[in-house]
Design a protein around this motif. Structure first.
Motif, short mmCIF file in Angstrom:
data_model
loop_
_atom_site.label_atom_id
_atom_site.label_comp_id
_atom_site.label_asym_id
_atom_site.label_seq_id
_atom_site.Cartn_x
_atom_site.Cartn_y
_atom_site.Cartn_z
N MET A 98 0.85 -1.20 0.00
CA MET A 98 0.00 0.00 0.00
C MET A 98 0.88 1.25 0.00
O MET A 98 1.78 1.38 0.84
CB MET A 98 -0.88 -0.04 1.24
CG MET A 98 -1.73 1.18 1.40
SD MET A 98 -3.05 0.82 2.57
CE MET A 98 -2.76 2.09 3.77
N TYR A 99 0.61 2.13 -0.94
CA TYR A 99 1.37 3.39 -1.04
C TYR A 99 0.38 4.54 -0.88
O TYR A 99 -0.64 4.60 -1.57
CB TYR A 99 2.05 3.47 -2.40
CG TYR A 99 2.92 4.70 -2.61
CD1 TYR A 99 4.30 4.63 -2.43
CD2 TYR A 99 2.36 5.92 -3.00
CE1 TYR A 99 5.10 5.74 -2.62
CE2 TYR A 99 3.16 7.04 -3.18
CZ TYR A 99 4.53 6.95 -3.00
OH TYR A 99 5.32 8.06 -3.19
N VAL A 100 0.71 5.45 0.04
CA VAL A 100 -0.15 6.61 0.27
C VAL A 100 0.68 7.87 0.09
O VAL A 100 1.80 7.95 0.61
CB VAL A 100 -0.77 6.56 1.69
CG1 VAL A 100 -1.57 7.83 1.97
CG2 VAL A 100 -1.66 5.33 1.86
N CYS A 101 0.14 8.83 -0.66
CA CYS A 101 0.89 10.08 -0.86
C CYS A 101 0.93 10.87 0.45
O CYS A 101 -0.11 11.11 1.07
CB CYS A 101 0.24 10.92 -1.95
SG CYS A 101 0.44 10.13 -3.55
N GLY A 102 2.13 11.23 0.84
CA GLY A 102 2.32 11.94 2.09
C GLY A 102 2.31 13.45 1.91
O GLY A 102 1.88 13.97 0.87
N GLU A 124 7.87 12.19 -8.55
CA GLU A 124 8.39 11.64 -7.29
C GLU A 124 7.73 10.32 -6.94
O GLU A 124 8.37 9.36 -6.59
CB GLU A 124 8.00 12.54 -6.11
CG GLU A 124 8.65 13.84 -6.05
CD GLU A 124 8.07 14.64 -4.89
OE1 GLU A 124 7.29 14.09 -4.09
OE2 GLU A 124 8.42 15.81 -4.80
N CYS A 125 6.39 10.34 -6.95
CA CYS A 125 5.66 9.18 -6.48
C CYS A 125 5.83 8.00 -7.42
O CYS A 125 5.85 6.86 -6.98
CB CYS A 125 4.20 9.51 -6.25
SG CYS A 125 4.00 10.54 -4.79
N SER A 126 6.00 8.28 -8.73
CA SER A 126 6.26 7.17 -9.66
C SER A 126 7.60 6.52 -9.33
O SER A 126 7.74 5.30 -9.44
CB SER A 126 6.26 7.67 -11.11
OG SER A 126 4.93 7.91 -11.53
N PRO A 155 -4.59 16.60 -10.67
CA PRO A 155 -3.85 15.82 -11.67
C PRO A 155 -2.86 14.80 -11.09
O PRO A 155 -2.35 13.97 -11.83
CB PRO A 155 -3.07 16.91 -12.41
CG PRO A 155 -2.78 17.94 -11.35
CD PRO A 155 -3.95 17.91 -10.41
N HIS A 156 -2.60 14.87 -9.77
CA HIS A 156 -1.45 14.12 -9.25
C HIS A 156 -1.50 12.63 -9.57
O HIS A 156 -0.57 12.08 -10.17
CB HIS A 156 -1.32 14.36 -7.74
CG HIS A 156 -0.12 13.73 -7.14
ND1 HIS A 156 1.16 14.00 -7.58
CD2 HIS A 156 0.03 12.82 -6.14
CE1 HIS A 156 2.04 13.30 -6.86
NE2 HIS A 156 1.36 12.57 -5.99
N HIS A 157 -2.60 11.97 -9.20
CA HIS A 157 -2.64 10.52 -9.41
C HIS A 157 -2.82 10.16 -10.89
O HIS A 157 -2.29 9.14 -11.35
CB HIS A 157 -3.74 9.90 -8.54
CG HIS A 157 -3.35 9.86 -7.09
ND1 HIS A 157 -4.24 9.69 -6.07
CD2 HIS A 157 -2.13 10.00 -6.50
CE1 HIS A 157 -3.59 9.71 -4.91
NE2 HIS A 157 -2.32 9.90 -5.15
N GLU A 158 -3.55 10.99 -11.61
CA GLU A 158 -3.69 10.76 -13.05
C GLU A 158 -2.30 10.77 -13.69
O GLU A 158 -1.97 9.92 -14.54
CB GLU A 158 -4.56 11.88 -13.63
CG GLU A 158 -5.12 11.59 -14.99
CD GLU A 158 -6.26 10.56 -14.95
OE1 GLU A 158 -5.99 9.43 -15.41
OE2 GLU A 158 -7.37 10.87 -14.48
N ASN A 159 -1.48 11.73 -13.28
CA ASN A 159 -0.13 11.85 -13.86
C ASN A 159 0.79 10.72 -13.41
O ASN A 159 1.60 10.23 -14.18
CB ASN A 159 0.47 13.21 -13.51
CG ASN A 159 -0.26 14.35 -14.21
OD1 ASN A 159 -1.14 14.11 -15.04
ND2 ASN A 159 0.11 15.57 -13.90
N GLU A 160 0.63 10.31 -12.14
CA GLU A 160 1.43 9.16 -11.67
C GLU A 160 1.16 7.93 -12.54
O GLU A 160 2.08 7.20 -12.91
CB GLU A 160 1.05 8.80 -10.22
CG GLU A 160 1.75 9.59 -9.16
CD GLU A 160 1.42 9.04 -7.77
OE1 GLU A 160 1.33 7.81 -7.61
OE2 GLU A 160 1.22 9.85 -6.86
N ILE A 161 -0.12 7.70 -12.82
CA ILE A 161 -0.50 6.53 -13.64
C ILE A 161 0.17 6.64 -15.01
O ILE A 161 0.80 5.69 -15.49
CB ILE A 161 -2.03 6.44 -13.81
CG1 ILE A 161 -2.70 6.10 -12.48
CG2 ILE A 161 -2.40 5.39 -14.87
CD1 ILE A 161 -4.23 6.04 -12.54
ZN LIG Z 1 1.91 11.05 -4.77
#
Ligand SMILES: [Zn+2]
Length: 483
Positions: free
Chosen positions: A24-28, A207-209, A230-236
């Motif tokens: 499990m990964y959660v954005c901090g 970063e998150c990727s 946009p954050h998670h859309e962009n991570e994907i």
């Molecule tokens: Zn993130």
């Protein structure tokens, strides 16, 4: 367990890629200020999710990152004439302090963006080599959104819709307004790292990727609702376009916290930090309030609701205290308990777990706890029922169940009497009671009673009442509370 998946817009069964083990990964947080109540909600939701999964027998690798280089951190550092690293360190330490106070279990891994610069550059290079990203003459790197056809799948937005809102800011050298930055050329006075595109620093999303890469595919990727786009859309887009694999199976997003029915913002002056709230309430009261609604619903913070949360929480602790006392009784009679009580009690145990298994419905789970408290109180208050052998079994079971509530919700685990006194002291603080003055009067009253001077003792009781304090004499001694 079922969780609502933002990606598919329905509840889905959590089926870990590796059986028995959940990644499990959660954005901090971005470490540039103290955490507010919205951060507290997100932290508590995922804390309860980790606790529940572990208590249900799953292993969990829980990763929560820190963004330790970012525009906001740099701005704050410049405003205060400090080093940006110093600003990030300060607020990472403050995050740990606040979350420890709230009883939030620490993540197993807490990667920081600046530890993953190399990995971020590698992703950029892969994307550039495959024509999915490009570097500009001034040293920025952009993701070519149209090279990734599923873009928009998480937030449910089409490219046409996104085009309507997309802009190219002055000075940007984007091919397409939809494109977003993976790497930014360093401006004067900004931190920078060497890169194939010149001195620069990472964009936020990349970063998150990079930090989630060692754990792919994630079973659960989480964060606040504001991160969907946009954050998670962009991570994907970054991860799936660069490695060809899925980033996450289930996307879990928690809802917003409002303050007095308004969006919380610094300009409205209703910004509530965790520290502010813990001045007036115990951490467990804040936890109780924030878990009082299912995590996807919005929740509204008001002092009245906090006061109600405090009272409700006390009802559970009072019941646990009385159950412990009740169990100290020596003799029990073979009188049977009414069948409806026994049946309801038996059903409520599994119902509590089922509520958490159903998209982490903490509101319903708490409702089941209160039903159990009502039954236990009925047994404790009714003379005939109180002596029955069946009551002893239920009260013992209550204490076992309370340990399970603690394991899963992180509540109800303190010594009831100590906790209830701490709650009273918080209420006294909120009422601005002069505690040293009250304590002095209480001591004088104890002395008067020891000297059997009951007239003086009664007068001191009146003086305490005038201050807003009620005093009672119990087998355990003199106790006081606010009137
Ligand atoms: Zn993130």
């Amino acid at each position: 367990m079922q969780l609502y998946n933002t990606l598919t817009r329905k509840k889905e069964v959590l089926t870990p890629v590796r059986p028995g083990h959940v990644n499990m990964y959660v954005c901090g947080i971005t470490a540039y200020d103290y955490c507010h109540i919205g951060h507290a909600r997100s932290a508590l939701v995922f804390d309860v999710l980790v606790r529940h999964l572990r208590a249900s027998g799953l292993e969990v690798t829980f990763v929560r990152n820190f963004t330790d280089v970012d525009d906001k951190i740099i701005r704050r550092a410049n405003q205060e004439g400090r080093d940006w690293k110093d600003v990030a360190e300060t607020y990472i330490a403050a995050f740990h302090e606040d979350m420890d106070a709230l009883g939030v279990i620490r993540a197993d891994k807490e990667p920081r963006a600046t530890e993953y610069i190399r990995e971020m550059q590698d992703i950029c290079t892969t994307l550039i080599n495959e024509g999915k990203a490009y570097a500009t003459p001034s040293g920025d790197v952009y993701f070519r959104v149209r090279s990734y056809p599923p873009y928009g799948k998480l937030s449910g937005r089409s490219l046409d819709e996104l085009m309507a809102g997309a802009r190219v800011a002055p000075g940007e050298e984007k091919e397409d307004p939809l494109d977003f930055a993976l790497w930014k050329a360093a401006k004067p006075g900004e931190p920078w790292w060497e890169s194939p595109w010149g001195k620069g620093r990472p964009g936020w999303h990349i970063e998150c990727s990079a930090m989630s890469k060692p754990y792919l595919p994630l079973d659960i990727h989480g964060g606040g609702q504001d991160l969907v786009f946009p954050h998670h859309e962009n991570e994907i887009a970054q991860t799936e376009a660069s490695c060809g694999c899925e980033l996450a199976r289930l996307w879990v997003h928690n809802g917003f916290v409002q303050v007095n029915s308004e969006k919380m913002s610094k300009s409205l002056g209703n910004f509530k930090t965790i520290r502010d709230i813990l001045e007036s309430y115990l951490p467990e009261t804040l936890r109780f309030f924030l878990l009082g609604k299912q995590y996807r619903s919005p929740i509204d913070f008001t002092p009245e609701i906090m006061d109600e949360s405090e009272k409700a929480l006390n009802r559970v602790y009072e019941c646990l205290r009385e159950a412990r006392k009740g169990l100290e009784r020596a003799s029990w009679k073979k009188t049977p308990l009414p069948q409806d009580i026994v049946k309801e009690w038996q059903e409520l145990g599994p119902a509590f777990h089922a509520a958490l298994d159903d998209d982490l419905n903490t509101a319903q789970a708490l409702g089941h706890i209160f039903s159990q408290v009502r039954i236990a109180n009925r047994l404790l208050e009714d003379k005939a029922l109180r002596a029955a052998e069946g009551s002893r079994e239920i009260l013992e079971d209550l204490l076992r169940r309370a340990a399970d509530w603690t394991a899963r919700l992180g509540m109800f685990g303190q010594d009831p009497q100590t906790f209830l006194i701490a709650q009273r002291d918080r209420r006294a603080r909120r009422a601005q009671l002069d505690i040293p003055a009250v304590e002095a009067l209480l001591q004088r009253r104890l002395d008067a009673r020891a000297a059997r001077d009951f007239a003086a003792s009664d007068q001191l009781r009146d003086e305490l009442a005038a201050l807003g304090v009620a005093v009672r004499d119990t087998p355990e001694g003199q106790v006081w509370d606010l009137i």
